[in-house]
Design an enzyme around this catalytic site. Structure first.
Site, PDB file in Angstrom:
ATOM      1  N   GLN A 109       0.168   8.305   6.005  1.00 29.68           N
ATOM      2  CA  GLN A 109       0.653   7.526   5.971  1.00 29.68           C
ATOM      3  C   GLN A 109      -0.173   5.729   6.134  1.00 29.68           C
ATOM      4  O   GLN A 109       0.394   4.777   5.138  1.00 29.68           O
ATOM      5  CB  GLN A 109       0.934   6.512   7.479  1.00 29.68           C
ATOM      6  CG  GLN A 109       1.693   7.790   8.567  1.00 29.68           C
ATOM      7  CD  GLN A 109       2.176   7.879   9.688  1.00 29.68           C
ATOM      8  OE1 GLN A 109       2.403   6.838   9.796  1.00 29.68           O
ATOM      9  NE2 GLN A 109       1.044   8.256   9.961  1.00 29.68           N
ATOM     10  N   ASN A 110      -1.200   6.096   5.141  1.00 31.45           N
ATOM     11  CA  ASN A 110      -2.157   5.258   4.423  1.00 31.45           C
ATOM     12  C   ASN A 110      -2.167   5.371   3.061  1.00 31.45           C
ATOM     13  O   ASN A 110      -1.289   5.894   2.243  1.00 31.45           O
ATOM     14  CB  ASN A 110      -3.439   5.598   4.790  1.00 31.45           C
ATOM     15  CG  ASN A 110      -4.222   6.220   5.885  1.00 31.45           C
ATOM     16  OD1 ASN A 110      -3.531   5.937   7.621  1.00 31.45           O
ATOM     17  ND2 ASN A 110      -5.306   6.905   6.256  1.00 31.45           N
ATOM     18  N   HIS A 127       3.811   6.330   2.288  1.00 31.79           N
ATOM     19  CA  HIS A 127       4.290   5.356   2.516  1.00 31.79           C
ATOM     20  C   HIS A 127       3.962   4.370   0.910  1.00 31.79           C
ATOM     21  O   HIS A 127       3.532   2.945   1.393  1.00 31.79           O
ATOM     22  CB  HIS A 127       3.007   4.641   3.983  1.00 31.79           C
ATOM     23  CG  HIS A 127       4.308   4.771   5.042  1.00 31.79           C
ATOM     24  ND1 HIS A 127       3.794   4.648   6.287  1.00 31.79           N
ATOM     25  CD2 HIS A 127       5.037   5.273   5.921  1.00 31.79           C
ATOM     26  CE1 HIS A 127       4.393   4.702   7.541  1.00 31.79           C
ATOM     27  NE2 HIS A 127       5.311   5.342   6.629  1.00 31.79           N
ATOM     28  N   CYS A 155       5.429  -9.364 -13.470  1.00 31.65           N
ATOM     29  CA  CYS A 155       6.391  -7.837 -14.501  1.00 31.65           C
ATOM     30  C   CYS A 155       6.452  -8.353 -15.702  1.00 31.65           C
ATOM     31  O   CYS A 155       6.780  -9.263 -16.479  1.00 31.65           O
ATOM     32  CB  CYS A 155       7.441  -7.821 -14.344  1.00 31.65           C
ATOM     33  SG  CYS A 155       7.749  -6.278 -14.893  1.00 31.65           S
TER      34      CYS A 155
HETATM   35  P1  NAD Z   1      -2.190   2.578  13.971  1.00 32.06           P
HETATM   36  O1  NAD Z   1      -2.879   1.054  13.847  1.00 32.06           O
HETATM   37  O2  NAD Z   1      -0.891   1.766  14.407  1.00 32.06           O
HETATM   38  O3  NAD Z   1      -2.785   3.294  14.877  1.00 32.06           O
HETATM   39  C1  NAD Z   1      -3.860   3.911  14.525  1.00 32.06           C
HETATM   40  C2  NAD Z   1      -4.840   5.536  15.296  1.00 32.06           C
HETATM   41  O4  NAD Z   1      -6.039   5.688  14.470  1.00 32.06           O
HETATM   42  C3  NAD Z   1      -4.346   5.079  16.781  1.00 32.06           C
HETATM   43  O5  NAD Z   1      -4.043   5.713  17.574  1.00 32.06           O
HETATM   44  C4  NAD Z   1      -6.257   4.651  17.304  1.00 32.06           C
HETATM   45  O6  NAD Z   1      -6.868   5.409  18.240  1.00 32.06           O
HETATM   46  C5  NAD Z   1      -6.868   6.266  16.257  1.00 32.06           C
HETATM   47  N1  NAD Z   1      -7.521   5.960  15.888  1.00 32.06           N
HETATM   48  C6  NAD Z   1      -8.716   4.620  15.634  1.00 32.06           C
HETATM   49  N2  NAD Z   1      -9.628   5.473  15.586  1.00 32.06           N
HETATM   50  C7  NAD Z   1     -10.128   6.261  14.845  1.00 32.06           C
HETATM   51  C8  NAD Z   1     -10.767   7.596  14.104  1.00 32.06           C
HETATM   52  N3  NAD Z   1     -11.840   7.231  14.415  1.00 32.06           N
HETATM   53  N4  NAD Z   1     -10.688   8.917  14.251  1.00 32.06           N
HETATM   54  C9  NAD Z   1      -9.027   8.901  14.703  1.00 32.06           C
HETATM   55  N5  NAD Z   1      -8.162   8.410  14.791  1.00 32.06           N
HETATM   56  C10 NAD Z   1      -8.276   7.349  15.265  1.00 32.06           C
HETATM   57  O7  NAD Z   1      -1.670   3.292  12.635  1.00 32.06           O
HETATM   58  P2  NAD Z   1      -0.648   3.969  12.398  1.00 32.06           P
HETATM   59  O8  NAD Z   1      -0.055   5.177  12.864  1.00 32.06           O
HETATM   60  O9  NAD Z   1      -1.363   4.506  10.191  1.00 32.06           O
HETATM   61  O10 NAD Z   1       0.623   3.110  11.648  1.00 32.06           O
HETATM   62  C11 NAD Z   1      -0.091   2.291  11.386  1.00 32.06           C
HETATM   63  C12 NAD Z   1       1.069   2.040   9.364  1.00 32.06           C
HETATM   64  O11 NAD Z   1       0.393   1.141   9.169  1.00 32.06           O
HETATM   65  C13 NAD Z   1       0.981   2.816   8.907  1.00 32.06           C
HETATM   66  O12 NAD Z   1       2.971   3.097   8.283  1.00 32.06           O
HETATM   67  C14 NAD Z   1       0.135   2.283   7.672  1.00 32.06           C
HETATM   68  O13 NAD Z   1       0.714   3.041   6.226  1.00 32.06           O
HETATM   69  C15 NAD Z   1      -0.033   1.461   7.627  1.00 32.06           C
HETATM   70  N6  NAD Z   1      -2.087   0.857   7.702  1.00 32.06           N
HETATM   71  C16 NAD Z   1      -2.571   1.716   6.620  1.00 32.06           C
HETATM   72  C17 NAD Z   1      -3.671   1.928   6.267  1.00 32.06           C
HETATM   73  C18 NAD Z   1      -4.651   2.402   5.510  1.00 32.06           C
HETATM   74  O14 NAD Z   1      -4.425   2.563   4.239  1.00 32.06           O
HETATM   75  N7  NAD Z   1      -6.048   2.579   5.798  1.00 32.06           N
HETATM   76  C19 NAD Z   1      -4.519   0.742   7.675  1.00 32.06           C
HETATM   77  C20 NAD Z   1      -3.857   0.258   8.320  1.00 32.06           C
HETATM   78  C21 NAD Z   1      -2.059   0.520   8.732  1.00 32.06           C
HETATM   79 ZN    ZN Z   2      10.093  -5.877 -14.189  1.00 28.65          ZN
END
Ligand code: NAD
Ligand code: ZN
Length: 255
Positions: A109-110, A127, A155
């Protein structure tokens, strides 16, 4: 995690390592928590707020329509932050896992691109990517790694405003990517769920689909989530510590 790298089938980690060595098809689902140890804030943890705005109020089509500059400023800030960080041992362990399992699919999802940077190849970025822009006029998608971006970005082909090529709250996932994810989940014998709060749909339901099709579930998260009661193995720890320990244990399993 202070697990011994010596093979000892009596620990949950070694038991999982052995099951992973025997599996043909494995899926991992990762969320923001996997990048937390690289210094990328999660949405719901500390550092999730930006100028007093909640991410849930910025990562939406409505927010972009109302105030595109504000949304772009936030994305530009996140891009600047991510450009400075590196993959952590958790990302690298998942890249290694791809070489130890015959069919391994990583669903993330990152949007930060850190899995690919760590060497993962079979990655489904459901995502999208913070490093891509999409035209709100002609729909053209392009990679754009400029930091900072000119605000606002337009664009080159048609002059309309660009937007980040990410899936915002309330938007649908790309159907082709979703289909590929479904297929991998249906066939998975084991599914690892790391660093996701299990509250953002539809990724949150992926684990339950996989379980219904016969997969055993593993959770790696310092905190319990709504998914915890459904998991066969639960490791309450950081992915940057648990995943490398798991890989080390897998390498000691006699095959
Ligand atoms: P979230 O922020 O809802 O949850 C993060 C989860 O990670 C929590 O359950 C937390 O307990 C856990 N966590 C924290 N530190 C950790 C570690 N060191 N090791 C393992 N787990 C750990 O994130 P989500 O569930 O990914 O949903 C949020 C949405 O936001 C997603 O759709 C994502 O696309 C987006 N998002 C992406 C990024 C990124 O690309 N790095 C950053 C923030 C949010
Ligand atoms: Zn365009």
């Amino acid at each position: 995690m202070a697990e011994s790298p010596i093979y000892n089938p009596s620990t949950p980690l070694a038991d999982l390592a052995q099951s992973l060595r025997q599996a043909q098809r494995v899926v991992a689902l990762t969320g923001a928590g996997v990048s937390a140890e690289s210094g990328v804030p999660t949405f719901r943890g500390p550092g999730g707020l930006w100028r007093n705005h909640r991410p849930e109020d910025l990562a939406t089509p409505q927010a972009f329509k109302r105030d595109p500059r504000l949304v772009w400023e936030w994305y530009d800030w996140r891009r600047g932050l991510i450009a400075k960080v590196s993959p952590n041992p958790g990302h690298r362990a998942l890249a290694d896992l791809e070489h130890l399992v015959p069919e391994f699919t990583l669903i993330t999802q990152n949007v930060d691109g850190l899995h690919r940077l760590a060497g993962s190849r079979n990655v489904l970025e459901i995502h999208g990517s913070i490093w891509e822009v999409r035209c709100t006029g002609c729909g053209r998608v392009a990679e754009d790694r400029r930091v900072p971006l000119p605000l606002m970005p337009y664009c080159e082909a048609c002059g309309a405003l660009l937007r980040p090529n990410v899936v915002w709250f309330g938007e649908a996932l790309d159907p082709a990517r979703l289909q590929t994810a479904h297929e991998a989940l249906r066939l998975a014998e084991i599914m690892l769920v790391a660093g996701t709060s299990g509250v953002v749909q539809p990724a949150a339901s992926f684990a339950l689909w996989a379980k219904e099709s016969g997969a055993r579930l593993v959770e790696i998260n310092p905190d319990p989530t709504p998914l915890t009661p459904y998991c066969d193995w639960v490791f309450q720890g950081k992915s940057g510590e648990v995943l490398p320990a798991l890989l080390a244990a897998m390498k000691t399993v006699p095959v």
